[in-house]
Design a protein around this motif. Structure first.
Motif, mmCIF file in Angstrom:
data_model
loop_
_atom_site.group_PDB
_atom_site.id
_atom_site.type_symbol
_atom_site.label_atom_id
_atom_site.label_comp_id
_atom_site.label_asym_id
_atom_site.label_seq_id
_atom_site.Cartn_x
_atom_site.Cartn_y
_atom_site.Cartn_z
ATOM 1 N N LEU A 81 -1.512 -12.114 -2.274
ATOM 2 C CA LEU A 81 -0.607 -10.959 -2.246
ATOM 3 C C LEU A 81 -0.865 -10.104 -3.472
ATOM 4 C CD1 LEU A 81 1.870 -9.499 -0.976
ATOM 5 C CD2 LEU A 81 3.315 -10.993 -2.384
ATOM 6 N N THR A 82 -1.147 -8.822 -3.261
ATOM 7 C CA THR A 82 -1.434 -7.932 -4.385
ATOM 8 C C THR A 82 -0.974 -6.522 -4.036
ATOM 9 O OG1 THR A 82 -3.169 -7.323 -5.995
ATOM 10 C CG2 THR A 82 -3.794 -7.346 -3.655
ATOM 11 N N GLY A 83 -1.284 -5.562 -4.919
ATOM 12 C CA GLY A 83 -0.853 -4.189 -4.710
ATOM 13 C C GLY A 83 -2.012 -3.213 -4.826
ATOM 14 N N ALA A 84 -1.881 -2.087 -4.169
ATOM 15 C CA ALA A 84 -2.889 -1.033 -4.267
ATOM 16 C C ALA A 84 -2.595 -0.144 -5.467
ATOM 17 C CB ALA A 84 -2.905 -0.207 -2.986
ATOM 18 N N GLY A 85 -3.655 0.414 -6.037
ATOM 19 C CA GLY A 85 -3.475 1.348 -7.145
ATOM 20 C C GLY A 85 -3.155 0.653 -8.453
ATOM 21 N N ARG A 86 -2.314 1.293 -9.272
ATOM 22 C CA ARG A 86 -2.065 0.790 -10.624
ATOM 23 C C ARG A 86 -0.793 -0.051 -10.732
ATOM 24 N NH1 ARG A 86 1.509 4.091 -13.548
ATOM 25 N NH2 ARG A 86 2.226 5.930 -12.390
ATOM 26 N N GLY A 87 -0.200 -0.378 -9.611
ATOM 27 C CA GLY A 87 0.996 -1.202 -9.655
ATOM 28 C C GLY A 87 0.935 -2.330 -8.657
ATOM 29 N N PHE A 88 1.607 -3.430 -8.997
ATOM 30 C CA PHE A 88 1.801 -4.510 -8.024
ATOM 31 C C PHE A 88 2.974 -4.138 -7.128
ATOM 32 C CE2 PHE A 88 4.098 -8.420 -6.840
ATOM 33 C CZ PHE A 88 3.123 -9.015 -6.048
ATOM 34 N N CYS A 89 4.140 -3.988 -7.725
ATOM 35 C CA CYS A 89 5.325 -3.564 -6.973
ATOM 36 C C CYS A 89 6.417 -3.192 -7.965
ATOM 37 C CB CYS A 89 5.808 -4.677 -6.042
ATOM 38 S SG CYS A 89 7.292 -4.249 -5.102
ATOM 39 N N SER A 90 6.957 -1.997 -7.826
ATOM 40 C CA SER A 90 7.984 -1.512 -8.750
ATOM 41 C C SER A 90 9.389 -1.869 -8.304
ATOM 42 C CB SER A 90 7.863 0.008 -8.914
ATOM 43 O OG SER A 90 8.016 0.663 -7.666
ATOM 44 N N GLY A 91 9.504 -2.711 -7.268
ATOM 45 C CA GLY A 91 10.822 -3.112 -6.790
ATOM 46 C C GLY A 91 11.275 -2.270 -5.623
ATOM 47 N N ALA A 92 12.578 -2.243 -5.400
ATOM 48 C CA ALA A 92 13.130 -1.470 -4.289
ATOM 49 C C ALA A 92 12.910 0.015 -4.514
ATOM 50 C CB ALA A 92 14.617 -1.770 -4.138
ATOM 51 N N ASP A 93 12.673 0.734 -3.441
ATOM 52 C CA ASP A 93 12.521 2.181 -3.508
ATOM 53 C C ASP A 93 13.905 2.799 -3.729
ATOM 54 O OD1 ASP A 93 12.001 4.858 -3.224
ATOM 55 O OD2 ASP A 93 10.712 4.607 -1.466
ATOM 56 N N LEU A 94 14.194 3.192 -4.952
ATOM 57 C CA LEU A 94 15.530 3.681 -5.294
ATOM 58 C C LEU A 94 15.869 4.990 -4.606
ATOM 59 C CD1 LEU A 94 15.717 2.859 -9.110
ATOM 60 C CD2 LEU A 94 16.670 1.570 -7.188
ATOM 61 N N MET A 95 14.861 5.732 -4.198
ATOM 62 C CA MET A 95 15.130 7.014 -3.543
ATOM 63 C C MET A 95 15.896 6.816 -2.233
ATOM 64 S SD MET A 95 14.027 9.055 -5.723
ATOM 65 C CE MET A 95 14.283 10.577 -4.823
ATOM 66 N N GLN A 96 15.740 5.645 -1.601
ATOM 67 C CA GLN A 96 16.463 5.416 -0.357
ATOM 68 C C GLN A 96 17.944 5.120 -0.603
ATOM 69 O OE1 GLN A 96 14.910 1.901 1.592
ATOM 70 N NE2 GLN A 96 14.847 0.761 -0.312
ATOM 71 N N ASN A 117 0.802 -1.217 0.000
ATOM 72 C CA ASN A 117 0.000 0.000 0.000
ATOM 73 C C ASN A 117 0.843 1.280 0.000
ATOM 74 O OD1 ASN A 117 -2.527 1.372 0.077
ATOM 75 N ND2 ASN A 117 -2.244 1.741 2.269
ATOM 76 N N ARG A 118 1.655 1.404 -1.065
ATOM 77 C CA ARG A 118 2.333 2.672 -1.342
ATOM 78 C C ARG A 118 2.019 3.040 -2.805
ATOM 79 N NH1 ARG A 118 8.321 2.891 -0.649
ATOM 80 N NH2 ARG A 118 7.955 5.071 -0.082
ATOM 81 N N PRO A 119 0.756 3.245 -3.120
ATOM 82 C CA PRO A 119 0.382 3.417 -4.527
ATOM 83 C C PRO A 119 1.065 4.588 -5.210
ATOM 84 C CG PRO A 119 -1.417 4.033 -3.065
ATOM 85 C CD PRO A 119 -0.406 3.348 -2.224
ATOM 86 N N GLU A 120 1.392 5.638 -4.439
ATOM 87 C CA GLU A 120 2.059 6.800 -5.037
ATOM 88 C C GLU A 120 3.478 6.463 -5.482
ATOM 89 O OE1 GLU A 120 3.451 6.588 -0.885
ATOM 90 O OE2 GLU A 120 1.513 6.302 -1.896
ATOM 91 N N LYS A 121 4.035 5.361 -4.977
ATOM 92 C CA LYS A 121 5.377 4.891 -5.344
ATOM 93 C C LYS A 121 5.304 3.561 -6.096
ATOM 94 C CE LYS A 121 7.821 8.066 -3.102
ATOM 95 N NZ LYS A 121 8.781 8.979 -3.765
ATOM 96 N N LEU A 122 4.137 3.254 -6.647
ATOM 97 C CA LEU A 122 3.910 1.959 -7.293
ATOM 98 C C LEU A 122 4.305 0.817 -6.355
ATOM 99 C CD1 LEU A 122 5.070 2.636 -10.983
ATOM 100 C CD2 LEU A 122 2.722 2.467 -10.100
ATOM 101 N N VAL A 132 2.107 -2.830 -12.738
ATOM 102 C CA VAL A 132 3.558 -2.910 -12.914
ATOM 103 C C VAL A 132 4.178 -3.874 -11.903
ATOM 104 C CG1 VAL A 132 5.707 -1.598 -12.768
ATOM 105 C CG2 VAL A 132 3.675 -0.569 -13.812
ATOM 106 N N ALA A 133 5.015 -4.789 -12.405
ATOM 107 C CA ALA A 133 5.823 -5.660 -11.551
ATOM 108 C C ALA A 133 7.241 -5.582 -12.089
ATOM 109 C CB ALA A 133 5.308 -7.091 -11.576
#
Length: 263
Positions: free
Chosen positions: A53-68, A19-24, A106-107
């Protein structure tokens, strides 16, 4: 701020929604900690017999949060893998209950491989998969170098990883990367129906199947035949086997409970 992981139970199905849809639904330490806590609860709860297991919004999971990973110093990516990704993949594969990944968009990167760590992967028609690691100078992790060749063969695995091309859910199903591609309309309901169906099946048999499939990657044929014998001996003593035979003889649907083998 919304929780990073939404947890919902319906019947014997536990649904985990990134549930971080703004970050896919990119993975960060908070998401990993929430997933770890969720799987700890599932492992100890016999009333839960399937996981979705699923994702909120328009993505499943875009992988690691690169911003970190932005900053002036190099990071030890191996430490993050040891702390978060590898334990998660190991827990999913070892969980004695079926896990369905419902890829709703997106996965990419570790997000794609997180889906592949599930037992059954379905995706909606608008979803896509990308082994995006090469785009930032990395190799597939979260089990990617294991799952890809085992699912689609060496040639396709190398192409997907080295080229980093995006493939559609339809293409993923066609090459055997996932179980099935379903229409966007009604996808969430279809995913829950599949999980509900699995939850009604003999849970001990599914757990034994997972154990056997996990071992098959490294076992010889002789070792695998012996493992099948040993697991089947245990399955033959379960209440669900007795119920399945009775139901067959009585020409009625079986009512499996998932109960363990009596001592």
């Amino acid at each position: 701020m919304a929780d990073e992981l939404l947890v919902h139970t319906e019947g014997a199905v536990r649904t985990l929604t990134l549930n971080r849809p703004e970050k896919l639904n990119a993975l960060n330490p908070a998401v990993h900690e929430a997933l770890a806590a969720a799987f700890t609860a599932i492992e100890s709860d016999d009333t839960i017999r399937a996981v979705l297991l699923t994702g909120a919004g328009r993505g499943f999971c875009s992988g690691a949060d690169l911003m970190q990973n932005l900053g002036g110093t190099q990071r030890d990516l191996g430490a993050a893998i040891d702390q978060h990704y590898n334990p998660l993949v190991r827990r999913m594969r070892a969980l004695p209950k079926p896990i369905i990944a419902a890829v709703n968009g997106v996965a990419a990167g570790a997000g794609a491989n997180l889906a592949l760590a599930a037992d059954i992967v379905i995706a909606c028609e608008s979803a896509n998969f990308t082994e995006a690691f090469i785009r930032i100078g990395l190799i597939p992790d979260a089990g990617g170098t294991f799952f890809l060749p085992h699912l689609v063969g060496d040639a396709r695995a190398r192409g997907l990883a080295m080229l980093g091309e995006t493939i559609t859910a339809t293409e993923a199903a066609a090459i055997g990367l996932i179980w099935r591609c379903l229409p966007d309309a009604g996808f969430a309901q279809a995913a829950l129906a599949l999980a509900t169906s699995l939850a009604a099946k003999p849970t001990q048999a599914i757990a034994a199947m997972k154990q056997a499939f996990n071992a098959a990657a490294t076992n010889s044929l002789d070792a695998q035949l012996d493992l099948e014998r040993d697991l089947q001996r245990t399955m033959g003593r379960t209440p669900d086997f007795a119920e399945g035979v009775r139901a067959f003889a009585e020409k009625r649907p079986a009512r499996f409970t998932g109960a363990a083998t009596p001592p």
